[in-house]
Each structure stands twice: as structure tokens, then as C-alpha cells.
Design a protein around this motif. Structure first.
Motif, PDB file in Angstrom:
ATOM      1  N   VAL A  39      79.810 -16.841  93.911  1.00 39.33           N
ATOM      2  CA  VAL A  39      79.377 -16.191  95.253  1.00 39.33           C
ATOM      3  C   VAL A  39      77.808 -15.430  94.778  1.00 39.33           C
ATOM      4  N   HIS A  40      76.854 -15.443  95.699  1.00 38.76           N
ATOM      5  CA  HIS A  40      75.790 -14.900  95.458  1.00 38.76           C
ATOM      6  C   HIS A  40      75.518 -13.654  96.429  1.00 38.76           C
ATOM      7  N   ALA A  41      75.700 -12.330  95.929  1.00 40.33           N
ATOM      8  CA  ALA A  41      75.886 -11.071  96.985  1.00 40.33           C
ATOM      9  C   ALA A  41      74.523 -10.631  96.889  1.00 40.33           C
ATOM     10  N   VAL A  42      73.760 -10.216  98.163  1.00 42.99           N
ATOM     11  CA  VAL A  42      72.581  -9.681  98.111  1.00 42.99           C
ATOM     12  C   VAL A  42      72.714  -8.181  98.840  1.00 42.99           C
ATOM     13  N   PHE A  43      72.112  -7.124  98.393  1.00 37.19           N
ATOM     14  CA  PHE A  43      72.045  -5.909  98.956  1.00 37.19           C
ATOM     15  C   PHE A  43      71.012  -6.091 100.052  1.00 37.19           C
ATOM     16  N   LEU A  44      71.336  -5.544 101.318  1.00 34.02           N
ATOM     17  CA  LEU A  44      70.219  -5.669 102.305  1.00 34.02           C
ATOM     18  C   LEU A  44      68.888  -4.895 101.903  1.00 34.02           C
ATOM     19  N   ARG A  45      69.144  -3.679 100.964  1.00 33.70           N
ATOM     20  CA  ARG A  45      67.899  -3.155 100.519  1.00 33.70           C
ATOM     21  C   ARG A  45      68.548  -2.945  99.013  1.00 33.70           C
ATOM     22  N   PRO A  46      67.494  -2.769  97.965  1.00 31.83           N
ATOM     23  CA  PRO A  46      67.732  -2.810  96.601  1.00 31.83           C
ATOM     24  C   PRO A  46      68.425  -1.380  96.446  1.00 31.83           C
ATOM     25  N   VAL A  47      69.477  -1.346  95.583  1.00 31.29           N
ATOM     26  CA  VAL A  47      70.342  -0.189  95.498  1.00 31.29           C
ATOM     27  C   VAL A  47      69.662   0.473  93.898  1.00 31.29           C
ATOM     28  N   PRO A  48      69.323   1.624  93.835  1.00 31.14           N
ATOM     29  CA  PRO A  48      69.020   2.325  92.512  1.00 31.14           C
ATOM     30  C   PRO A  48      69.946   1.757  91.398  1.00 31.14           C
ATOM     31  N   LEU A  49      69.496   1.461  90.285  1.00 28.10           N
ATOM     32  CA  LEU A  49      70.216   0.661  89.347  1.00 28.10           C
ATOM     33  C   LEU A  49      71.555   1.049  89.141  1.00 28.10           C
ATOM     34  N   SER A  50      71.895   2.306  88.490  1.00 31.08           N
ATOM     35  CA  SER A  50      73.125   2.859  88.093  1.00 31.08           C
ATOM     36  C   SER A  50      74.195   2.622  89.519  1.00 31.08           C
ATOM     37  N   GLY A  51      73.501   3.143  90.497  1.00 32.08           N
ATOM     38  CA  GLY A  51      74.564   3.089  91.702  1.00 32.08           C
ATOM     39  C   GLY A  51      74.829   1.538  92.209  1.00 32.08           C
ATOM     40  N   GLY A  52      73.629   0.685  92.080  1.00 29.86           N
ATOM     41  CA  GLY A  52      73.711  -0.697  92.310  1.00 29.86           C
ATOM     42  C   GLY A  52      74.734  -1.370  91.524  1.00 29.86           C
ATOM     43  N   LEU A  53      74.855  -1.170  90.218  1.00 31.05           N
ATOM     44  CA  LEU A  53      75.767  -1.610  89.170  1.00 31.05           C
ATOM     45  C   LEU A  53      77.086  -1.305  89.554  1.00 31.05           C
ATOM     46  N   ARG A  76      65.064  -5.342  90.499  1.00 28.22           N
ATOM     47  CA  ARG A  76      63.718  -4.982  91.017  1.00 28.22           C
ATOM     48  C   ARG A  76      63.314  -3.747  90.319  1.00 28.22           C
ATOM     49  N   ILE A  77      61.767  -3.810  89.826  1.00 23.34           N
ATOM     50  CA  ILE A  77      61.171  -2.540  89.179  1.00 23.34           C
ATOM     51  C   ILE A  77      60.155  -2.191  90.007  1.00 23.34           C
ATOM     52  N   PRO A  78      59.643  -0.851  89.808  1.00 23.06           N
ATOM     53  CA  PRO A  78      58.277  -0.621  90.646  1.00 23.06           C
ATOM     54  C   PRO A  78      57.179  -1.259  90.118  1.00 23.06           C
ATOM     55  N   GLU A  79      56.814  -1.647  88.965  1.00 20.88           N
ATOM     56  CA  GLU A  79      55.764  -2.349  88.406  1.00 20.88           C
ATOM     57  C   GLU A  79      56.058  -2.769  87.120  1.00 20.88           C
ATOM     58  N   PRO A 117      58.402  -6.122  92.544  1.00 21.59           N
ATOM     59  CA  PRO A 117      57.563  -6.503  93.931  1.00 21.59           C
ATOM     60  C   PRO A 117      56.115  -5.894  94.256  1.00 21.59           C
ATOM     61  N   THR A 118      55.570  -6.978  94.801  1.00 20.20           N
ATOM     62  CA  THR A 118      53.908  -6.408  95.190  1.00 20.20           C
ATOM     63  C   THR A 118      53.989  -5.842  96.347  1.00 20.20           C
ATOM     64  N   VAL A 122      60.411  -0.464  96.604  1.00 20.26           N
ATOM     65  CA  VAL A 122      61.087  -0.112  95.427  1.00 20.26           C
ATOM     66  C   VAL A 122      60.277   0.963  94.385  1.00 20.26           C
ATOM     67  N   GLU A 123      61.108   2.041  94.508  1.00 22.71           N
ATOM     68  CA  GLU A 123      60.354   3.209  93.701  1.00 22.71           C
ATOM     69  C   GLU A 123      61.011   3.555  92.328  1.00 22.71           C
ATOM     70  N   GLN A 124      61.908   2.744  91.943  1.00 17.54           N
ATOM     71  CA  GLN A 124      62.768   3.007  90.759  1.00 17.54           C
ATOM     72  C   GLN A 124      63.393   1.740  90.325  1.00 17.54           C
ATOM     73  N   PRO A 125      63.753   1.490  89.210  1.00 22.60           N
ATOM     74  CA  PRO A 125      64.477   0.347  88.848  1.00 22.60           C
ATOM     75  C   PRO A 125      65.800   0.272  89.740  1.00 22.60           C
ATOM     76  N   SER A 126      66.158  -0.982  90.182  1.00 26.91           N
ATOM     77  CA  SER A 126      67.100  -1.268  91.290  1.00 26.91           C
ATOM     78  C   SER A 126      67.924  -2.505  91.369  1.00 26.91           C
ATOM     79  N   VAL A 127      68.961  -2.734  91.818  1.00 27.51           N
ATOM     80  CA  VAL A 127      69.614  -4.044  91.846  1.00 27.51           C
ATOM     81  C   VAL A 127      69.413  -4.671  93.183  1.00 27.51           C
TER      82      VAL A 127
END
Length: 238
Positions: A39-53, A76-79, A117-118, A122-127
Motif C-alpha cells: 500500500v502506498h499512502a500519501v499525506f495530503l500535505r507533508p507532515v513534519p518529520l517526527s509527527g509524520g513518522l 521532503r526537505i526545504p533545500e 521541492p522547488t 515545505v519549511e522543515q523536513p517532512s514526510v
């Protein structure tokens, strides 16, 4: 991560096999055991890393599966980062994988794509997404998830750089026992969306599903492109 000495190992508690370069922060890819799908599950919007995990863990357990069923994360990371900063980023991530039980004989079992992302958002590392095993399969061919790969050659045209990535992925797929015909999704990450006329032909019939372009850059500076692929039975948005 370059595939210098890859080892295909079985992660029994996850019901999949993983292809790993010993000592790396993530595996090169996973393939579900016989009788299991992905199963491939995608968050509607990226969730900050700790909370996303943590959200991934909750979702998988609510689906009746152990957290060890997770076979891949998409971050996803900011840069893009320097090599030193990338290594520093991986330290806490590796520890979190260990805390979640996603290791085998000291190696990290989960695949990973990690891009910057360009576009805004995404303002911080996210899932962004994750992949996990479930019992059963309703389609031919094994289920799999490849980690993102960057260009293996740094010179040449964009088409030549992209082709070098395809060659890396094909080598990984051969070790996993899968091929492009088993893919249900192919993702290209780059600042520009031009594929070149020859690239889609590299994927054979898998290109019938389309090739998704994400306006993003690889996680380490000075790389231009990344590609990953998966073959899954279910796609969900959370």
C-alpha cells in the motif's frame, strides 16, 4: 547512496526483502514476500518529520499491521544540503528507524526518497508518503518500492544523466527480481520537467501509467535529477 556492494536480505517481521548497501541510512529498495502486496499512502500535505513518522505508525497499526510492515518513506526537505549536512540529517533519522524497529542485523531496512521541492510548501523536513505490506495480492507480478537514485554520471547532457539513473534502477530491480513491467508508478524529480524523447522508451509498457514529474531537487547539492519507482496494489491519500 551508491550500490557498491548490495545484499538482498529478508526482513521477516515486515514480510518483505530489502536491498541494502551495508552501513547505509536506508535500503535501495524492497520487494514484498509472496502472498503480500504493498500500500502506498500519501499525506495530503507533508507532515513534519517526527509527527509524520508517528502518523505513519498509527495508520499502519490501525490497518491491522505492525509498524515493521513499513517498507519505505518519502521525505521532503526545504533545500538541498551539503554532504556534511546530509550526513548530519541522517544521524537522527537512522536512530528513529531503530526506535521504530525498522532495522535488521544493524542495517536499515526501509527504502527512501528524499528531495527538496522547488515550489513553496515545505519549511522543515517532512514526510510526504510511506509504503507498507499487507496480506494478499490481486495482480500479477511482485510488489516493490525502489529508493530514489540520482545521476551516476555528472557530465553529459540531461538525457545522458537521466539514462544513468535508469541503469542504476534497472540493476536494483534485477537484484529484487522485478522489472519495469511490474511498476505502477515512475517518479522523476528535477527542476525542469523535460524528459527528452528517449527516456520514456526506457520504461517500456510501464510508461503507459505515465511518468510523474515533481518540481524538486535531490537532497545533496550539485545533483540535478532523481528517479524512483514502485509497483503497488493500493494507493491512498491521508
Amino acid at each position: 547512496m551508491r550500490d557498491h556492494v548490495s545484499v538482498l536480505s529478508h526482513f521477516t517481521s515486515g514480510d518483505y526483502r530489502f536491498l541494502v548497501v551495508p552501513g547505509g541510512p536506508f535500503s535501495s529498495g524492497v520487494v514484498a514476500d509472496e502472498g503480500f502486496d504493498l500500500v502506498h499512502a500519501v499525506f495530503l500535505r507533508p507532515v513534519p518529520l517526527s509527527g509524520g513518522l508517528e502518523a505513519a505508525r498509527r495508520h499502519v497499526e490501525a490497518a491491522g499491521r505492525p509498524v515493521t510492515a513499513i517498507g519505505g518513506f518519502e521525505l521532503r526537505i526545504p533545500e538541498p544540503l551539503s554532504r556534511e549536512d546530509f550526513d548530519a540529517f541522517n544521524g537522527p533519522y537512522v536512530q528513529r528507524m531503530a526506535d521504530m524497529g525498522l532495522t535488521s542485523a544493524g542495517e536499515r531496512v526501509t527504502a527512501r526518497t528524499n528531495v527538496a521541492p522547488t515550489v513553496a510548501g515545505v519549511e522543515q523536513p517532512s514526510v510526504h508518503a510511506f509504503t507498507y505490506t499487507v496480506p494478499g495480492t490481486g495482480r500479477p507480478g511482485p510488489a516493490f518500492r525502489l529508493s530514489g537514485a540520482t545521476e551516476a554520471r555528472r557530465d553529459g547532457s540531461p538525457a545522458e544523466k537521466l539514462r544513468s539513473i535508469v541503469e542504476v534502477l534497472e540493476a536494483r530491480m534485477a537484484e529484487l527480481g522485478v522489472g519495469w513491467p511490474d511498476a505502477t508508478a515512475i517518479n522523476l524529480y528535477g527542476a525542469a520537467g523535460g524528459l527528452g524523447a528517449d527516456l520514456p522508451a526506457s520504461f517500456g509498457a510501464a510508461a503507459l501509467h505515465g511518468i510523474t514529474w515533481f518540481p524538486s531537487l535531490p537532497p545533496i547539492r550539485d545533483y540535478e535529477f532523481e528517479i524512483d519507482a514502485r509497483g503497488v496494489g493500493t494507493e491512498v491519500v491521508l
